[in-house]
Scaffold this motif. Structure first.
Motif, PDB file in Angstrom:
ATOM      1  N   ARG A 426       0.757  -1.035  -0.140  1.00  0.00           N
ATOM      2  CA  ARG A 426      -0.027   0.063  -0.079  1.00  0.00           C
ATOM      3  C   ARG A 426       0.718   1.356   0.004  1.00  0.00           C
ATOM      4  NH1 ARG A 426      -3.880   0.879   4.944  1.00  0.00           N
ATOM      5  NH2 ARG A 426      -1.849   1.001   5.784  1.00  0.00           N
ATOM      6  N   GLU A 427       1.933   1.307   0.864  1.00  0.00           N
ATOM      7  CA  GLU A 427       2.723   2.326   0.908  1.00  0.00           C
ATOM      8  C   GLU A 427       3.722   2.571  -0.511  1.00  0.00           C
ATOM      9  OE1 GLU A 427       1.661   1.620   4.627  1.00  0.00           O
ATOM     10  OE2 GLU A 427       2.469   0.094   3.305  1.00  0.00           O
ATOM     11  N   LEU A 428       3.996   1.451  -1.098  1.00  0.00           N
ATOM     12  CA  LEU A 428       4.551   1.614  -2.311  1.00  0.00           C
ATOM     13  C   LEU A 428       3.690   2.065  -3.522  1.00  0.00           C
ATOM     14  CD1 LEU A 428       7.179   0.900  -4.111  1.00  0.00           C
ATOM     15  CD2 LEU A 428       5.901  -1.305  -4.479  1.00  0.00           C
ATOM     16  N   GLU A 429       2.440   1.831  -3.528  1.00  0.00           N
ATOM     17  CA  GLU A 429       1.694   2.326  -4.588  1.00  0.00           C
ATOM     18  C   GLU A 429       1.375   3.924  -4.173  1.00  0.00           C
ATOM     19  OE1 GLU A 429      -1.749  -0.352  -4.242  1.00  0.00           O
ATOM     20  OE2 GLU A 429      -0.777  -1.993  -5.036  1.00  0.00           O
ATOM     21  N   SER A 430       1.098   4.137  -2.982  1.00  0.00           N
ATOM     22  CA  SER A 430       1.118   5.587  -2.739  1.00  0.00           C
ATOM     23  C   SER A 430       2.369   6.328  -3.180  1.00  0.00           C
ATOM     24  CB  SER A 430       0.807   5.647  -1.306  1.00  0.00           C
ATOM     25  OG  SER A 430       0.547   7.190  -0.904  1.00  0.00           O
ATOM     26  N   LEU A 431       3.432   5.843  -2.959  1.00  0.00           N
ATOM     27  CA  LEU A 431       4.663   6.434  -3.201  1.00  0.00           C
ATOM     28  C   LEU A 431       4.799   6.411  -4.715  1.00  0.00           C
ATOM     29  CD1 LEU A 431       7.545   7.623  -2.684  1.00  0.00           C
ATOM     30  CD2 LEU A 431       8.391   5.111  -2.865  1.00  0.00           C
ATOM     31  N   ILE A 432       4.599   5.567  -5.432  1.00  0.00           N
ATOM     32  CA  ILE A 432       4.651   5.699  -7.081  1.00  0.00           C
ATOM     33  C   ILE A 432       3.637   6.659  -7.485  1.00  0.00           C
ATOM     34  CG2 ILE A 432       4.424   4.156  -8.854  1.00  0.00           C
ATOM     35  CD1 ILE A 432       5.031   1.685  -7.587  1.00  0.00           C
ATOM     36  N   ALA A 433       2.510   6.683  -7.147  1.00  0.00           N
ATOM     37  CA  ALA A 433       1.479   7.551  -7.550  1.00  0.00           C
ATOM     38  C   ALA A 433       1.882   8.817  -7.279  1.00  0.00           C
ATOM     39  CB  ALA A 433       0.020   7.211  -6.974  1.00  0.00           C
ATOM     40  N   GLY A 434       2.313   9.392  -6.044  1.00  0.00           N
ATOM     41  CA  GLY A 434       2.655  10.726  -5.541  1.00  0.00           C
ATOM     42  C   GLY A 434       4.165  11.207  -6.410  1.00  0.00           C
ATOM     43  N   SER A 435       4.963  10.349  -6.560  1.00  0.00           N
ATOM     44  CA  SER A 435       6.060  10.667  -7.082  1.00  0.00           C
ATOM     45  C   SER A 435       6.047  11.064  -8.467  1.00  0.00           C
ATOM     46  CB  SER A 435       7.239   9.266  -7.302  1.00  0.00           C
ATOM     47  OG  SER A 435       7.368   8.954  -5.965  1.00  0.00           O
ATOM     48  N   MET A 436       5.168  10.710  -9.347  1.00  0.00           N
ATOM     49  CA  MET A 436       4.931  11.060 -10.565  1.00  0.00           C
ATOM     50  C   MET A 436       4.401  12.584 -10.884  1.00  0.00           C
ATOM     51  SD  MET A 436       5.681   8.488 -12.263  1.00  0.00           S
ATOM     52  CE  MET A 436       5.654   8.924 -13.811  1.00  0.00           C
TER      53      MET A 436
END
Length: 475
Positions: A426-436
């Protein structure tokens, strides 16, 4: 007597300066060092320890604030006469009518062969007392002291004042090295508290590395036990040092004090600070901006801007720079009356209820500084600095961004500092989405995680860091 601990790097720096004096290895035989740092950080104790270990004659003179200059000069001469300096007996009874004459008596007390250490503590107070002090110091240094085997340590807590002593156009410009004494680092705190790395980070966030507070932390004591013990004592340095620090920096109730309190209790933007200081009626930016600039210059407040390939210097976030003062303002400032009436347990309970959320935010600058100390590191290829990124709405807000000087985004990352939950999908998906949303970040940019409780296996992370690596970065 309390055993001196930590400060190995600081002691080594001072010893290196003394070796220059001993070996006559610099352009002048004498060497001067401006030693500065926040109040109560342990400068005077460090300098005294260095003098005691140096094996050479020394004198320490402690100035008094607001004192009559003539009385101060008399005390300085008396300190010389009572010291172990080679010519101390030659200055007994001497009386200088100004600082030029008084400092020249120091030349008489020194030797032409024996290395010595001279400490002037709280130099800003000497400058406040007598506007001629700086010029007299420069004159005597240039004509006499710089040719003697002496290490002159000028100590002071007013960071902006001490830094200004070296500014172009000031009498002592270019004549001294500068040494900034910081609080004990997380590795020192771990050694003194004998805690596991994660708990040592907690200890650092509470004590800020201030020696007088860390020394109260009995080795192996948990966070809750330490707080319960210290909050039962109204005279504990954990309780008292915050107010003493504020009195030293912002002595009277003012907008400056209100701004500090606002930032310390979680306000981060200019607008929310202005609203809080004005109690719902924001104070004008022309009033608040100079206040914040002064607090930043004093190193009480730090200001961060988003790190990416597109600078956004107006999108500032303010925070209390010193971890202890951040903790004190958040929990103890309003809790001191309860501690004084014997209800420190109420304060401890409030801290425990808010600890997880407060700690998650408070640990971010410590982790960024720790990662930056690791650079260059193969796990963070190409990174030269570490910060964070956010937009005006704080949505998204990326905990970690690494970049080089180009600037180029080298990595983005997330911090999860929970005691029981690892960094997961869950934290990984949030990081990927926000990083873009980070300018300069694209799909191949590496992802990293910092987690108190580990990382789930199989996640496509370039690197992960835990409490052990955070502590090790300071060793």
């Amino acid at each position: 007597m309390v055993v001196f601990q930590g400060r190995a790097t600081d002691l080594a720096l001072l010893d290196r300066q003394l070796r220059l004096v001993r070996d006559a290895a610099a352009t002048t035989r004498g060497q001067a060092v401006i030693v500065t740092g926040r109040r109560r950080v342990g400068k005077s104790r460090l300098v005294q320890e260095f003098c005691d270990r140096s094996g050479v004659p020394y004198v320490v003179f402690q100035a008094s604030r607001g004192r009559n200059p003539a009385a101060e000069r008399a005390d300085f001469t008396a300190a010389l006469a009572q010291s172990a300096l080679p010519g101390a007996d030659l200055v007994a009874g001497a009386a200088g009518t100004d600082w030029n004459q008084t400092l020249r008596s120091l030349t008489v007390a020194l030797s032409e062969q024996t290395p010595c250490v001279v400490v002037l503590d709280e130099v800003p107070w000497l400058v406040e007392q007598d506007s001629e002090f700086e010029g007299a110091l420069q004159t005597v240094w240039d004509r006499y002291l710089s040719a003697r085997p002496v290490l002159l340590l000028l100590v002071g807590s007013d960071l902006s004042m001490m830094e200004s002593l070296q500014e172009y156009g000031r009498p002592f410009h270019g004549r001294a090295a500068r040494m900034l004494v910081r609080p004990l680092d997380p590795a020192d705190v771990q050694r003194m508290t004998a805690l596991e790395p994660a708990e040592a980070v907690d200890s650092f966030l509470i004590t800020g590395g201030f020696p007088e507070i860390v020394q109260r932390w009995r080795p192996g004591t948990s966070r809750t036990e330490f707080l319960s013990d210290q909050l039962a004592d109204p005279l504990s340095p954990l309780v008292m040092a915050g107010e003493l620090a504020l009195l030293g920096e912002v002595p009277e109730p003012s907008h400056s004090r209100s701004a500090l309190e606002a930032i310390g209790t979680g306000e981060r933007t200019f607008g929310t600070i202005a609203n809080r200081v004005g109690v719902g009626n924001p104070i004008p930016s022309g009033t608040l901006a100079p206040i914040l600039n002064t607090l930043v210059a004093k190193r009480i407040v730090a200001v961060d801007t988003p790190l990416s390939i597109r600078p956004d210097t107006k999108n500032k976030r303010y925070r209390i720079e010193d971890p202890y003062l951040r903790f004190w303002l958040a929990f103890l400032h309003r809790g001191v009356p309860e501690v004084e009436r014997g209800r420190g347990d109420l304060v401890a309970a409030r801290i425990e209820r808010s600890w997880t959320s407060w700690c998650g935010r408070a640990v971010e600058p410590v982790i960024r500084a720790s990662l930056e100390r690791l650079l260059p590191d193969d796990r963070l290829p190409g990174a030269e600095t570490v910060g964070g990124w956010w937009n005006r709405q704080n949505n998204p807000e990326i905990d970690l961004v690494g970049a080089d000087r180009t600037p180029r985004v080298a990595f983005t990352g997330s911090i999860k500092w929970l005691a029981t939950e690892p960094f997961g999908q869950r934290e990984l998906e949030s990081l990927i989405a926000g990083s873009m949303s980070v300018p300069g970040r694209d799909y191949p940019t590496p992802l990293v995680a910092v987690s108190r409780s580990g990382v789930e296996e199989g996640l496509p992370l370039a690197a992960s860091f835990g409490p052990e690596e955070i502590i090790a970065a300071w060793r």
